[in-house]
Design a protein around this motif. Structure first.
Motif, PDB file in Angstrom:
ATOM      1  N   ALA A  11      44.982  26.026  38.103  1.00 21.18           N
ATOM      2  CA  ALA A  11      44.843  27.463  38.362  1.00 21.18           C
ATOM      3  C   ALA A  11      45.329  27.821  39.765  1.00 21.18           C
ATOM      4  CB  ALA A  11      43.388  27.887  38.170  1.00 21.18           C
ATOM      5  N   ARG A  12      45.071  26.944  40.723  1.00 20.69           N
ATOM      6  CA  ARG A  12      45.515  27.197  42.106  1.00 20.69           C
ATOM      7  C   ARG A  12      47.034  27.222  42.209  1.00 20.69           C
ATOM      8  NH1 ARG A  12      43.170  23.229  46.320  1.00 20.69           N
ATOM      9  NH2 ARG A  12      44.279  24.663  47.695  1.00 20.69           N
ATOM     10  N   ALA A  13      47.717  26.556  41.278  1.00 20.23           N
ATOM     11  CA  ALA A  13      49.182  26.497  41.310  1.00 20.23           C
ATOM     12  C   ALA A  13      49.837  27.800  40.853  1.00 20.23           C
ATOM     13  CB  ALA A  13      49.670  25.338  40.442  1.00 20.23           C
ATOM     14  N   VAL A  14      49.050  28.708  40.299  1.00 17.78           N
ATOM     15  CA  VAL A  14      49.575  30.005  39.836  1.00 17.78           C
ATOM     16  C   VAL A  14      49.667  30.957  41.024  1.00 17.78           C
ATOM     17  CG1 VAL A  14      49.157  31.972  38.319  1.00 17.78           C
ATOM     18  CG2 VAL A  14      48.621  29.645  37.531  1.00 17.78           C
ATOM     19  N   ASP A  15      50.861  31.428  41.324  1.00 20.56           N
ATOM     20  CA  ASP A  15      51.097  32.225  42.529  1.00 20.56           C
ATOM     21  C   ASP A  15      50.227  33.475  42.585  1.00 20.56           C
ATOM     22  OD1 ASP A  15      53.010  30.448  43.404  1.00 20.56           O
ATOM     23  OD2 ASP A  15      54.701  31.582  42.570  1.00 20.56           O
ATOM     24  N   GLU A  16      49.947  34.085  41.447  1.00 18.21           N
ATOM     25  CA  GLU A  16      49.209  35.346  41.422  1.00 18.21           C
ATOM     26  C   GLU A  16      47.730  35.201  41.771  1.00 18.21           C
ATOM     27  OE1 GLU A  16      52.778  35.788  38.800  1.00 18.21           O
ATOM     28  OE2 GLU A  16      51.284  34.237  39.176  1.00 18.21           O
ATOM     29  N   VAL A  17      47.206  33.992  41.720  1.00 16.76           N
ATOM     30  CA  VAL A  17      45.774  33.762  41.928  1.00 16.76           C
ATOM     31  C   VAL A  17      45.396  33.848  43.404  1.00 16.76           C
ATOM     32  CG1 VAL A  17      43.915  32.059  41.735  1.00 16.76           C
ATOM     33  CG2 VAL A  17      45.493  32.419  39.827  1.00 16.76           C
ATOM     34  N   SER A  18      44.414  34.682  43.718  1.00 18.38           N
ATOM     35  CA  SER A  18      43.957  34.865  45.096  1.00 18.38           C
ATOM     36  C   SER A  18      42.718  34.045  45.411  1.00 18.38           C
ATOM     37  CB  SER A  18      43.648  36.350  45.349  1.00 18.38           C
ATOM     38  OG  SER A  18      44.752  37.171  45.045  1.00 18.38           O
ATOM     39  N   GLU A  19      41.848  33.850  44.421  1.00 13.97           N
ATOM     40  CA  GLU A  19      40.626  33.089  44.639  1.00 13.97           C
ATOM     41  C   GLU A  19      40.145  32.489  43.323  1.00 13.97           C
ATOM     42  OE1 GLU A  19      37.492  35.626  46.045  1.00 13.97           O
ATOM     43  OE2 GLU A  19      37.567  36.958  44.299  1.00 13.97           O
ATOM     44  N   ILE A  20      39.420  31.370  43.455  1.00 15.20           N
ATOM     45  CA  ILE A  20      38.821  30.716  42.294  1.00 15.20           C
ATOM     46  C   ILE A  20      37.339  30.530  42.586  1.00 15.20           C
ATOM     47  CG2 ILE A  20      38.772  28.664  40.827  1.00 15.20           C
ATOM     48  CD1 ILE A  20      41.720  28.236  41.504  1.00 15.20           C
ATOM     49  N   ILE A  21      36.504  31.062  41.698  1.00 15.70           N
ATOM     50  CA  ILE A  21      35.063  30.969  41.864  1.00 15.70           C
ATOM     51  C   ILE A  21      34.484  30.203  40.683  1.00 15.70           C
ATOM     52  CG2 ILE A  21      32.888  32.237  42.057  1.00 15.70           C
ATOM     53  CD1 ILE A  21      34.510  34.585  43.213  1.00 15.70           C
ATOM     54  N   VAL A  22      33.795  29.126  40.974  1.00 16.42           N
ATOM     55  CA  VAL A  22      33.119  28.332  39.945  1.00 16.42           C
ATOM     56  C   VAL A  22      31.624  28.574  40.058  1.00 16.42           C
ATOM     57  CG1 VAL A  22      32.520  25.982  39.215  1.00 16.42           C
ATOM     58  CG2 VAL A  22      34.884  26.539  39.842  1.00 16.42           C
ATOM     59  N   VAL A  23      30.979  28.831  38.929  1.00 13.84           N
ATOM     60  CA  VAL A  23      29.525  28.902  38.901  1.00 13.84           C
ATOM     61  C   VAL A  23      29.015  27.651  38.199  1.00 13.84           C
ATOM     62  CG1 VAL A  23      27.493  30.147  38.133  1.00 13.84           C
ATOM     63  CG2 VAL A  23      29.481  31.404  38.945  1.00 13.84           C
ATOM     64  N   ASP A  24      28.408  26.761  38.974  1.00  9.24           N
ATOM     65  CA  ASP A  24      27.794  25.562  38.409  1.00  9.24           C
ATOM     66  C   ASP A  24      26.436  25.972  37.861  1.00  9.24           C
ATOM     67  OD1 ASP A  24      26.609  23.182  37.808  1.00  9.24           O
ATOM     68  OD2 ASP A  24      26.878  22.262  39.764  1.00  9.24           O
TER      69      ASP A  24
END
Length: 222
Positions: A23-36
């Motif tokens: 997901a981080r490799a996708v240029d359009e992505v600004s942030e990734i939030i994981v809820v454990d």
């Protein structure tokens, strides 16, 4: 346009790292939030290691609660909901983001290719499809898909996010009844197949119950 990727996760320590990195490799992505969501394994550690921001629940509250936490912490104009186990196929989310960025849709739903594994008898999917059609006059092929994107403004019409596997069905009904444009998008994604063993039967039993509850809640409000 900021894009937030939101990943609810429960005991996904062995799968979540590749998903986040893709997901981080996708240029359009600004942030990734994981809820454990109360995992007993190293999901939190692996998610942080892969570069995600992590919110941890003290116990397992369910998918809807995890998504609520992720939505509240997000800053994106577009939100992408992603399951933790799609691995390197997470790069396919660009196909969900593009129609929204181009103004062709308000919500996109990933439509997976047919699986080689016989995973069920179609009861849950059939219930979901019929429920969405009767409550929102919308025909969908992938009613249970957890991979989807939406404009933040769509959140304004969403009712309660069901705690279990009914969350996507409820979300689709609410968005359609709210007048938002929904587009199904073919993707080359794969995730865990449960097959027709006892675990698969148990999983589909829970799915059926959760979808039925989500439909009943919205039937009562019609």
């Amino acid at each position: 346009m900021r894009v937030s990727v939101l990943i609810p996760a429960f005991n996904e320590g062995d799968r979540i790292g590749p998903t986040i990195r893709a997901a981080r490799a996708v240029d359009e992505v600004s942030e990734i939030i994981v809820v454990d969501d109360g995992s007993a394994d190293d999901t939190e550690k692996q998610a942080r290691k892969a570069g995600a921001r992590v919110i941890r629940h003290s116990r397992n509250y369910g998918k809807g609660a995890a998504l609520y936490s992720a939505i509240g912490a997000s800053t994106g104009d577009v939100l992408v909901f992603l399951d933790a186990d799609v691995g390197e196929h997470a790069t396919e989310i660009v196909k969900l983001i593009t129609p929204i960025a181009q103004g062709r849709a308000d919500m996109t739903i990933a439509k997976f290719p047919a699986s080689d594994v016989k995973s069920g008898w179609g009861w849950v999917k059939g219930l979901a499809k019929k429920g969405i059609f009767h409550l929102a006059s919308l025909e969908v092929e992938a009613p249970l898909s957890g991979q989807r994107a939406l404009r933040r403004e769509v959140l304004s019409v969403l009712g309660s996010l069901s705690s279990g596997y009914g969350v996507e069905v409820g979300m689709t009904i609410d968005a359609a009844k709210g007048g938002y444009r929904i587009l199904e998008v073919p993707v080359e994604m794969k995730h865990r197949d449960y097959g027709r063993n006892w675990r698969g039967v148990l999983h589909r039993g829970r799915q059926f119950l959760h979808v039925a509850i989500a439909l009943a809640e919205r039937w009562a409000l019609r």
